[in-house]
Design a protein around this motif. Structure first.
Motif, PDB file in Angstrom:
ATOM      1  N   THR A 138       2.682  -3.153  -2.813  1.00 35.17           N
ATOM      2  CA  THR A 138       3.502  -3.225  -4.016  1.00 35.17           C
ATOM      3  C   THR A 138       3.585  -1.885  -4.924  1.00 35.17           C
ATOM      4  O   THR A 138       4.662  -1.163  -4.961  1.00 35.17           O
ATOM      5  CB  THR A 138       3.139  -4.540  -4.839  1.00 35.17           C
ATOM      6  N   GLU A 142       6.596   0.580  -4.938  1.00 36.97           N
ATOM      7  CA  GLU A 142       7.261   0.890  -6.236  1.00 36.97           C
ATOM      8  C   GLU A 142       7.150   2.487  -6.428  1.00 36.97           C
ATOM      9  O   GLU A 142       8.370   2.853  -7.101  1.00 36.97           O
ATOM     10  CB  GLU A 142       6.597   0.000  -7.329  1.00 36.97           C
ATOM     11  N   THR A 163       4.128  -4.281 -12.994  1.00 35.59           N
ATOM     12  CA  THR A 163       4.388  -4.400 -11.317  1.00 35.59           C
ATOM     13  C   THR A 163       3.165  -4.882 -10.696  1.00 35.59           C
ATOM     14  O   THR A 163       2.794  -6.097  -9.836  1.00 35.59           O
ATOM     15  CB  THR A 163       4.775  -3.200 -10.791  1.00 35.59           C
ATOM     16  N   ALA A 167       1.981  -8.501  -8.882  1.00 35.69           N
ATOM     17  CA  ALA A 167       1.339  -8.395  -7.473  1.00 35.69           C
ATOM     18  C   ALA A 167      -0.006  -9.310  -7.480  1.00 35.69           C
ATOM     19  O   ALA A 167      -0.035 -10.078  -6.442  1.00 35.69           O
ATOM     20  CB  ALA A 167       1.390  -7.061  -6.916  1.00 35.69           C
ATOM     21  N   PHE A 279       8.578  -7.518   2.517  1.00 35.79           N
ATOM     22  CA  PHE A 279       8.538  -6.344   1.708  1.00 35.79           C
ATOM     23  C   PHE A 279       9.897  -5.594   2.220  1.00 35.79           C
ATOM     24  O   PHE A 279      10.542  -4.876   1.305  1.00 35.79           O
ATOM     25  CB  PHE A 279       7.118  -5.582   1.932  1.00 35.79           C
TER      26      PHE A 279
END
Length: 317
Positions: A138, A142, A163, A167, A279
């Protein structure tokens, strides 16, 4: 040849083949695949995971081979990023090269080959597998997305800490790690599951292996590879061959051996896990290639996994 190993592998191949035939004959339609997958993830797997770990004490767990597993993951993951470049496409391929299907194929396979002792080792990995790998993925996705969109949009990006926190939360509050952690906590109390609870959990857990493998075969029918075959094959080779070889080489250099390490090497040889597609879908990159890589790596693993298991049971255990 190790006949017990061959005898354990035959049901794996047979159930996947039966699932494939069932899908081709449309006994199970594409619309039912998601519902069957939810049944495996939301009902059967938590029952097996909780019941198995409910008798395991934390001091008996061996995290050494798990550490080697993540070291091999990190080396292959960041090598892929360095080779492909730091962008969303590279992040998707790096995750596909390293994220194993530990539940749908790993659990029934390890259970058949290595028994309960192998499952405890695998569940030790699974308890942190998604949390660590998906949290790291993640962050990478990002950062790559922010880098790609830098200067292209005036929209404010959420802070990185939020974020990462999201996660981690999603990695723990998940139908795979959560029952493992709950089972471990229950085991530390010294209590024993009453038969009225233990027996239903046992029956549900026993259904996981056959149904999960059948579902793998069904899924192969409805996955279209098409012109993404070359890209999917590159990922499959990295996942099913390079990943376990890298892990085995690192373990050999450190002088490690034993059943826990054998389980880790087999786990590394598993095909691409379905979470990689989530994802790819979320970040809108390489969706078709990742879908194809799941199918191609699964087919390749039917050839490579028996070889890996035979070698690990002969030279590692």
């Amino acid at each position: 040849m190790n006949s017990p190993v061959i005898a354990s592998l035959v049901p794996v191949v047979l159930f996947i083949a039966i699932g494939f035939v069932a899908g081709r004959q449309e006994w199970i339609r594409a619309s039912a695949v998601k519902d069957l997958s939810n049944l495996v993830f939301m009902v059967l797997s938590p029952a097996l995971l909780f019941r198995t770990m409910s008798t395991v004490h934390i001091e008996d767990l061996n995290f050494g081979p798990v550490g080697i597993y993540f070291a091999a993951f990190g080396l292959l993951y960041f090598a892929t990023l360095a080779w492909q470049g730091f962008n969303r496409l590279a992040a998707a391929r790096a995750l596909a090269n390293t994220f194993s299907n530990t539940l749908m194929i790993g659990v029934p396979l390890v259970g058949l080959v290595f028994g309960d002792a192998g499952l405890v080792t695998l569940f030790t990995l699974i308890s942190v597998h998604s949390l660590i790998l998906l949290t790291a993925a993640t962050v990478v996705f990002e950062l790559a997305a922010a880098r790609e969109h830098a200067g292209q949009s005036n929209a404010a990006q959420p802070p990185m800490w939020r974020t990462v926190l999201g996660a981690v939360r999603n990695g723990v509050l998940h139908p795979v790690p959560l029952p493992i952690l709950a089972g471990l906590l229950f085991a530390q109390t010294g209590l024993v599951l009453p038969p009225v609870v233990d027996k239903p959990l046992q029956l549900l857990g026993q259904a996981l292996g056959p149904l999960a493998l059948l579902l793998v075969g069904v899924t192969l029918v409805f996955t279209r590879v098409g012109h993404h075959f070359k890209g999917a094959l590159r990922i499959a080779l990295a996942k099913c061959i390079v990943h376990p070889l890298l892990l085995a080489a690192m373990a050999w250099a450190l002088g490690l051996s034993g059943l826990p390490l054998a389980v880790m090497i087999v786990a590394a040889s598993l095909p691409v896990g379905a979470n990689v597609f989530l994802f790819a879908q979320r970040y809108e990159v390489a969706q078709d290639e990742v879908t194809a890589s799941v199918a191609v790596s699964t087919m390749l693993a039917l050839v490579t996994m028996p070889v890996v298991i035979l070698l690990t049971t002969r030279y590692v255990v």
